[in-house]
Write an enzyme that holds these catalytic residues in place. Structure first.
Site, PDB file in Angstrom:
ATOM      1  N   GLU A 190       0.828  -1.217   0.000  1.00  0.00           N
ATOM      2  CA  GLU A 190       0.000   0.000   0.000  1.00  0.00           C
ATOM      3  C   GLU A 190       0.860   1.264   0.000  1.00  0.00           C
ATOM      4  OE1 GLU A 190      -2.683  -0.451   3.341  1.00  0.00           O
ATOM      5  OE2 GLU A 190      -4.075  -1.608   2.126  1.00  0.00           O
ATOM      6  N   GLU A 384      -5.551  -7.961  -0.982  1.00  0.00           N
ATOM      7  CA  GLU A 384      -6.250  -7.927   0.305  1.00  0.00           C
ATOM      8  C   GLU A 384      -7.719  -7.611   0.083  1.00  0.00           C
ATOM      9  OE1 GLU A 384      -4.634  -5.315   3.325  1.00  0.00           O
ATOM     10  OE2 GLU A 384      -2.587  -5.758   2.690  1.00  0.00           O
TER      11      GLU A 384
HETATM   12  C1  BGP Z   1      -4.420  -2.849   5.014  1.00  0.00           C
HETATM   13  C2  BGP Z   1      -3.045  -3.287   5.465  1.00  0.00           C
HETATM   14  C3  BGP Z   1      -3.009  -4.516   6.289  1.00  0.00           C
HETATM   15  C4  BGP Z   1      -4.240  -4.760   7.113  1.00  0.00           C
HETATM   16  C5  BGP Z   1      -5.543  -4.323   6.525  1.00  0.00           C
HETATM   17  C6  BGP Z   1      -6.709  -4.252   7.474  1.00  0.00           C
HETATM   18  O1  BGP Z   1      -4.445  -1.480   4.879  1.00  0.00           O
HETATM   19  O2  BGP Z   1      -2.210  -3.530   4.351  1.00  0.00           O
HETATM   20  O3  BGP Z   1      -1.797  -4.557   6.970  1.00  0.00           O
HETATM   21  O4  BGP Z   1      -4.097  -4.782   8.436  1.00  0.00           O
HETATM   22  O5  BGP Z   1      -5.448  -3.080   5.898  1.00  0.00           O
HETATM   23  O6  BGP Z   1      -6.582  -3.118   8.274  1.00  0.00           O
HETATM   24  P1  BGP Z   1      -6.768  -3.138   9.838  1.00  0.00           P
HETATM   25  O7  BGP Z   1      -5.829  -4.184  10.321  1.00  0.00           O
HETATM   26  O8  BGP Z   1      -6.421  -1.802  10.303  1.00  0.00           O
HETATM   27  O9  BGP Z   1      -8.185  -3.509  10.066  1.00  0.00           O
END
Ligand code: BGP
Length: 486
Positions: A190, A384
Site C-alpha cells: 500500500e 487484500e
Molecule cells: C491494510 C493493510 C493490512 C491490514 C488491513 C486491514 O491497509 O495492508 O496490513 O491490516 O489493511 O486493516 P486493519 O488491520 O487496520 O483492520
C-alpha cells in the site's frame, strides 16, 4: 468470453510479518510497527490516532527497554513458532498461494548493516519450505509497514536518499537467497498509504512536522526509485520472476451528479492512482505538476532517476480493497465516514458500514477491477480484501461467522463478474486469513481470519487455533474454483 475463474487461479490468504510473527528474538531489530502500544481503557479514537500521528515521545517510549506498555505487534500471534501448524491449516483449506511479508528488521536489524542476520534468513527458508511442501506458491511483500526503527532514528526515514541503497541491498539479499523458492514478489505494501500514515510507510514522524507534504512525496520518490531498482535486480537474479507494486484502493465515487462532486472524485482518485501510475507506467503523470504545486511540494529528482523508473515498471498491480468512499464538494451537509480515520469521505446512503465504520461496497470492487485493468492492461492481484469483525466462540466451540462469509461471497461474486468483463486477475488473497493484530488499531478483536486465534487485546490467551465456519466455506470455494459460493 471467460465464464469464471481460470484454471490455476491463485486462491489464498494474506498476512504481514509485523502483524503475526512476534519472535522479537534471534537478533531481530525493532521496526516502526513495534512502536504502537495498546491500552484497551483508552477510547478507540486514541488507538487510531497513534496510527495517524506518531509522536516523538512514543518513539522514545518504544525504544525504552523498561517500558511497561503493551506493544501487540511485538507479540503478533506468535507465527514465529506456530508457522508449521498455521501453514498446515492453510493447506487444509486448499490454498494455492499465501501472500506474506518478510520483516526487514529480522534480516537487517538496524537496516544499515552490510551483512544480513543469518538466523532471520533461516526462518524464512523454513517458512518457504513448508509452503512448498504443500504446493502453496508464496507471494512475498518485501516491505509491509515494518522498516527498521533505526532507519527512522538515525536517518530520518525515507526522506533520506540513503534508504534507496539500504532497501536495494536488502532486496538483493532476498532474491539471491530465495531465488529457487519465490517467484512472485511485491515491493511496498500500500505505497499510497504514505499520505495517510507516513510513519508506518516511510518512517516520517508526523508530529510537529512543518514539511510534512514535502517529506511524504520526497520519501515516495525514493521508494519509487528503490522499487524500480529492486525490480531490475529481481528480473536479473530470478529471470522467471514477477514483481508487483501495490496500492490501497478505496474507490472515490462522486456523491452526486453535481459536476463539482465529479471533479472532486477525480482529484481524490489521482491522489491514489499517482502511485500506481508511476510504478506501472514508469513516469510521473502530467497531472502531478499541478498537484505538487497545490501541495507546495518541490521534488528533488536526481539525474538518472527517470530512466530507472522508465526501464523498470512493475509486472502486475496488487491492490487492497475494503471499501469505497464518496466525494462531496459540500461535505459539511452530510455525515462523514471516519472509518479507521483512513479517509474523510461523506457517508454513502446506499451502503452499510462495518463495526469500524468501513463502508461495504462489493459492486465498486468490480468497477475498481475494471478501472485498474483498463488503465494499465497488466495482470491484477487482489492482494487484500476482507471483513474485520468481532467473533465469538460458541458453547459448542464453534465460531459462526456468517457475516464474514456474506461479505466475502459478495465480493468474490463481483470479482467473478470482473473476470467475465475481461479483467486479467492473477489471484485473490483474502486479508488476515488467520486472525492477526490490526494494523490501524492494534487490536486482535478486529478479526479477519478463517482461523480463530485464542488471544485478547491485552495479549492474554492460549494462542490455540480454531476453525471458523468460514474456514469450511472458503475450502469449498477453492475446491470448486469459485463455482460454489454458497
Ligand atoms: C491494510 C493493510 C493490512 C491490514 C488491513 C486491514 O491497509 O495492508 O496490513 O491490516 O489493511 O486493516 P486493519 O488491520 O487496520 O483492520
Amino acid at each position: 468470453m471467460k465464464k469464471g475463474f481460470p484454471e490455476g487461479f491463485l486462491w489464498g490468504g494474506a498476512t504481514a510479518a509485523n502483524q503475526i510473527e512476534g519472535g522479537l528474538t534471534d537478533s531481530k531489530g525493532l521496526s516502526v510497527s513495534d512502536c504502537y502500544s495498546f491500552d484497551s481503557k483508552l477510547p478507540m479514537s486514541e488507538w487510531s490516532k497513534q496510527w495517524k500521528e506518531m509522536t516523538h515521545d512514543q518513539v522514545k517510549e518504544a525504544l525504552n527497554e523498561d517500558s511497561e506498555l503493551y506493544f501487540p505487534k511485538r507479540k503478533g500471534i506468535d507465527f514465529y513458532h506456530y508457522f508449521k501448524e498455521d501453514i498446515k491449516l492453510f493447506a487444509e483449506m486448499g490454498f494455492k498461494t499465501y501472500r506474506m511479508s518478510i520483516a526487514w528488521s529480522r534480516i537487517f536489524p538496524n537496516g544499515d548493516e552490510l551483512e544480513p542476520n543469518e538466523k532471520g534468513l533461516e526462518f524464512y527458508d523454513c517458512v518457504f519450505d513448508e509452503l512448498i511442501k504443500y504446493k502453496i506458491e508464496p507471494i512475498v511483500t518485501i516491505s509491509h509497514y515494518e522498516m527498521p526503527l533505526n532507519l527512522v532514528v538515525e536517518y530520518g526515514g525515507w526522506t533520506n536518499r540513503k534508504l534507496i541503497d539500504f532497501f536495494v541491498n536488502y532486496s538483493k539479499c532476498l532474491f539471491v537467497r530465495y531465488k529457487e523458492k519465490v517467484k512472485y514478489w511485491m515491493t511496498f505494501n500500500e505505497i499510497n498509504s504514505v499520505t495517510k500514515h507516513p510513519f508506518t510507510s516511510v518512517g516520517v514522524i508526523e508530529e510537529g512536522n512543518p514539511n510534512l507534504m514535502q517529506d511524504i512525496y520526497q520519501s515516495a520518490h525514493h521508494q519509487f526509485v528503490a522499487g524500480a531498482l529492486a525490480t531490475q535486480l529481481c528480473h536479473e537474479i530470478i529471470p522467471d520472476s514477477k514483481m508487483g507494486c501495490m496500492i490501497s484502493y478505496q474507490m472515490p465515487i462522486p456523491y452526486s451528479c453535481n459536476p463539482d462532486d465529479v471533479q472532486l472524485s477525480v482529484e481524490e482518485q489521482r491522489k491514489t492512482l499517482f502511485f500506481s501510475d508511476v510504478q506501472m507506467r514508469g513516469y510521473y503523470p502530467a497531472y502531478t505538476a499541478r498537484m505538487f504545486r497545490q501541495l507546495g511540494v518541490n521534488l528533488i529528482v536526481k539525474d538518472g532517476d527517470s530512466a530507472i523508473l522508465k526501464n523498470n515498471p512493475a509486472d502486475y498491480l496488487g491492490f487492497s480493497y475494503y471499501m469505497s468512499t464518496a466525494s462531496s464538494s459540500e461535505p459539511e451537509k452530510f455525515d462523514t465516514v471516519q472509518g479507521n480515520l483512513l479517509n474523510n469521505g461523506v457517508k454513502n446512503p446506499f451502503l452499510s458500514v462495518t463495526e469500524w465504520g468501513w463502508q461495504v461496497d462489493p459492486k465498486s470492487f468490480r468497477v475498481s477491477l475494471n478501472q485498474l485493468y483498463d488503465l494499465y492492461q497488466k495482470p491484477i492481484l487482489v492482494a487484500e480484501n476482507g471483513l474485520g469483525a468481532i467473533d465469538t466462540v460458541g458453547n459448542d466451540n464453534k465460531i459462526n461467522d456468517s457475516y464474514r462469509i456474506e461479505y466475502l461471497k459478495n465480493h468474490i461474486s463481483e470479482m467473478k463478474e470482473a473476470i467475465k468483463d475481461g479483467v486479467d486477475i492473477l489471484g485473490y488473497t483474502s486479508w488476515g486469513c488467520i486472525d492477526c493484530i490490526s494494523a490501524s488499531t492494534s487490536q486482535i478483536s478486529k478479526r479477519y481470519g478463517f482461523i480463530y486465534v485464542d488471544m485478547d487485546d491485552e495479549g492474554n490467551g492460549t494462542l490455540e487455533r480454531m476453525k471458523k465456519d468460514s474456514f469450511y466455506w472458503y475450502k469449498k470455494v477453492i475446491e470448486t474454483n469459485g463455482e460454489i459460493l454458497n
